[in-house]
Design a protein around this motif. Sequence first.
Motif, PDB file in Angstrom:
ATOM      1  N   ASP A 154       0.784  -1.070   0.166  1.00  0.00           N
ATOM      2  CA  ASP A 154      -0.074   0.065  -0.055  1.00  0.00           C
ATOM      3  C   ASP A 154       0.822   1.146   0.110  1.00  0.00           C
ATOM      4  N   GLY A 155       0.562   2.168  -0.927  1.00  0.00           N
ATOM      5  CA  GLY A 155       1.254   3.470  -1.064  1.00  0.00           C
ATOM      6  C   GLY A 155       2.446   3.626  -1.724  1.00  0.00           C
ATOM      7  N   ASP A 156       3.040   2.317  -2.207  1.00  0.00           N
ATOM      8  CA  ASP A 156       4.379   2.277  -2.897  1.00  0.00           C
ATOM      9  C   ASP A 156       4.330   3.039  -4.268  1.00  0.00           C
ATOM     10  N   THR A 157       5.433   3.693  -4.381  1.00  0.00           N
ATOM     11  CA  THR A 157       5.776   4.371  -5.747  1.00  0.00           C
ATOM     12  C   THR A 157       6.860   3.485  -6.393  1.00  0.00           C
ATOM     13  N   LEU A 158       7.174   3.649  -7.544  1.00  0.00           N
ATOM     14  CA  LEU A 158       8.118   2.688  -8.121  1.00  0.00           C
ATOM     15  C   LEU A 158       9.503   2.940  -7.441  1.00  0.00           C
ATOM     16  N   ASP A 159       9.878   3.908  -7.422  1.00  0.00           N
ATOM     17  CA  ASP A 159      11.246   4.132  -6.868  1.00  0.00           C
ATOM     18  C   ASP A 159      11.212   3.969  -5.465  1.00  0.00           C
ATOM     19  N   LEU A 160      10.309   4.008  -4.677  1.00  0.00           N
ATOM     20  CA  LEU A 160      10.362   3.448  -3.249  1.00  0.00           C
ATOM     21  C   LEU A 160      10.475   2.052  -3.060  1.00  0.00           C
ATOM     22  N   LEU A 161       9.886   1.294  -3.975  1.00  0.00           N
ATOM     23  CA  LEU A 161       9.789  -0.042  -3.889  1.00  0.00           C
ATOM     24  C   LEU A 161      11.270  -0.457  -4.446  1.00  0.00           C
ATOM     25  N   LEU A 162      11.641   0.101  -5.267  1.00  0.00           N
ATOM     26  CA  LEU A 162      13.156  -0.416  -6.101  1.00  0.00           C
ATOM     27  C   LEU A 162      13.915  -0.109  -4.795  1.00  0.00           C
ATOM     28  N   TRP A 163      14.039   1.094  -4.035  1.00  0.00           N
ATOM     29  CA  TRP A 163      15.038   1.254  -3.170  1.00  0.00           C
ATOM     30  C   TRP A 163      14.756   0.299  -1.826  1.00  0.00           C
ATOM     31  N   ARG A 164      13.466   0.100  -1.563  1.00  0.00           N
ATOM     32  CA  ARG A 164      13.611  -0.411  -0.247  1.00  0.00           C
ATOM     33  C   ARG A 164      13.474  -1.923  -0.261  1.00  0.00           C
ATOM     34  N   ASP A 165      13.159  -2.455  -1.429  1.00  0.00           N
ATOM     35  CA  ASP A 165      13.229  -3.892  -1.494  1.00  0.00           C
ATOM     36  C   ASP A 165      14.387  -4.320  -2.296  1.00  0.00           C
ATOM     37  N   ALA A 166      15.079  -3.721  -3.191  1.00  0.00           N
ATOM     38  CA  ALA A 166      16.001  -4.014  -4.059  1.00  0.00           C
ATOM     39  C   ALA A 166      17.283  -3.323  -3.959  1.00  0.00           C
ATOM     40  N   GLY A 167      17.347  -2.270  -2.974  1.00  0.00           N
ATOM     41  CA  GLY A 167      18.484  -1.516  -2.964  1.00  0.00           C
ATOM     42  C   GLY A 167      18.814  -0.563  -4.164  1.00  0.00           C
ATOM     43  N   LEU A 168      18.164  -0.140  -5.049  1.00  0.00           N
ATOM     44  CA  LEU A 168      18.226   0.531  -6.385  1.00  0.00           C
ATOM     45  C   LEU A 168      17.770   1.959  -6.307  1.00  0.00           C
ATOM     46  N   GLY A 169      18.526   2.607  -6.836  1.00  0.00           N
ATOM     47  CA  GLY A 169      18.263   4.101  -6.991  1.00  0.00           C
ATOM     48  C   GLY A 169      17.894   4.542  -8.282  1.00  0.00           C
ATOM     49  N   SER A 170      17.524   5.856  -8.537  1.00  0.00           N
ATOM     50  CA  SER A 170      16.793   6.397  -9.635  1.00  0.00           C
ATOM     51  C   SER A 170      17.510   5.906 -11.022  1.00  0.00           C
ATOM     52  N   GLU A 171      18.801   5.702 -10.980  1.00  0.00           N
ATOM     53  CA  GLU A 171      19.409   5.224 -12.166  1.00  0.00           C
ATOM     54  C   GLU A 171      18.856   3.793 -12.793  1.00  0.00           C
ATOM     55  N   SER A 172      18.103   3.173 -12.102  1.00  0.00           N
ATOM     56  CA  SER A 172      17.715   2.012 -12.540  1.00  0.00           C
ATOM     57  C   SER A 172      16.161   1.697 -12.856  1.00  0.00           C
ATOM     58  N   VAL A 173      15.365   3.075 -12.760  1.00  0.00           N
ATOM     59  CA  VAL A 173      14.150   3.293 -12.997  1.00  0.00           C
ATOM     60  C   VAL A 173      13.638   3.187 -14.461  1.00  0.00           C
ATOM     61  N   ALA A 174      14.773   3.631 -15.341  1.00  0.00           N
ATOM     62  CA  ALA A 174      14.133   3.395 -16.673  1.00  0.00           C
ATOM     63  C   ALA A 174      14.249   2.121 -17.292  1.00  0.00           C
ATOM     64  N   ALA A 175      15.239   1.365 -16.920  1.00  0.00           N
ATOM     65  CA  ALA A 175      15.174  -0.171 -17.215  1.00  0.00           C
ATOM     66  C   ALA A 175      14.161  -0.617 -16.685  1.00  0.00           C
ATOM     67  N   VAL A 176      13.811  -0.672 -15.518  1.00  0.00           N
ATOM     68  CA  VAL A 176      12.541  -1.521 -14.714  1.00  0.00           C
ATOM     69  C   VAL A 176      11.494  -0.892 -15.607  1.00  0.00           C
ATOM     70  N   LEU A 177      11.136   0.354 -15.965  1.00  0.00           N
ATOM     71  CA  LEU A 177      10.144   0.632 -16.766  1.00  0.00           C
ATOM     72  C   LEU A 177       9.967  -0.027 -18.070  1.00  0.00           C
ATOM     73  N   ALA A 178      10.937   0.022 -18.668  1.00  0.00           N
ATOM     74  CA  ALA A 178      11.278  -0.847 -20.073  1.00  0.00           C
ATOM     75  C   ALA A 178      10.789  -2.077 -19.997  1.00  0.00           C
ATOM     76  N   ALA A 179      11.053  -2.970 -18.776  1.00  0.00           N
ATOM     77  CA  ALA A 179      10.704  -4.215 -18.661  1.00  0.00           C
ATOM     78  C   ALA A 179       9.241  -4.574 -18.184  1.00  0.00           C
ATOM     79  N   ASN A 180       8.629  -3.361 -17.618  1.00  0.00           N
ATOM     80  CA  ASN A 180       7.302  -3.370 -17.068  1.00  0.00           C
ATOM     81  C   ASN A 180       6.370  -2.210 -18.036  1.00  0.00           C
TER      82      ASN A 180
END
Length: 69
Positions: free
Chosen positions: A8-34
């Motif tokens: 509940d309440g997750d944004t993509l960047d929060l989810l990536l940071w909290r659960d995978a330890g990824l930062g803003s540099e990974s958002v474009a690749a994740v968006l391309a895969a989803n």
Amino acid sequence: MTTLVAQDGDTLDLLLWRDAGLGSESVAAVLAANQNIAKSGAVLPRGTQIIIPDDVPTAKTSDVVQLWD
């Protein structure tokens, strides 16, 4: 490939940071895969599955420089 599930309440960047330890540099690749995830809006619906490809970019690290050694 890794799959994350939104809470509940997750944004993509929060989810990536909290659960995978990824930062803003990974958002474009994740968006391309989803490609349909952008239709969900800024806050992801609970239970949305996000695929993280194996080749997603991670933050570049650098050596720590201390002023007084």
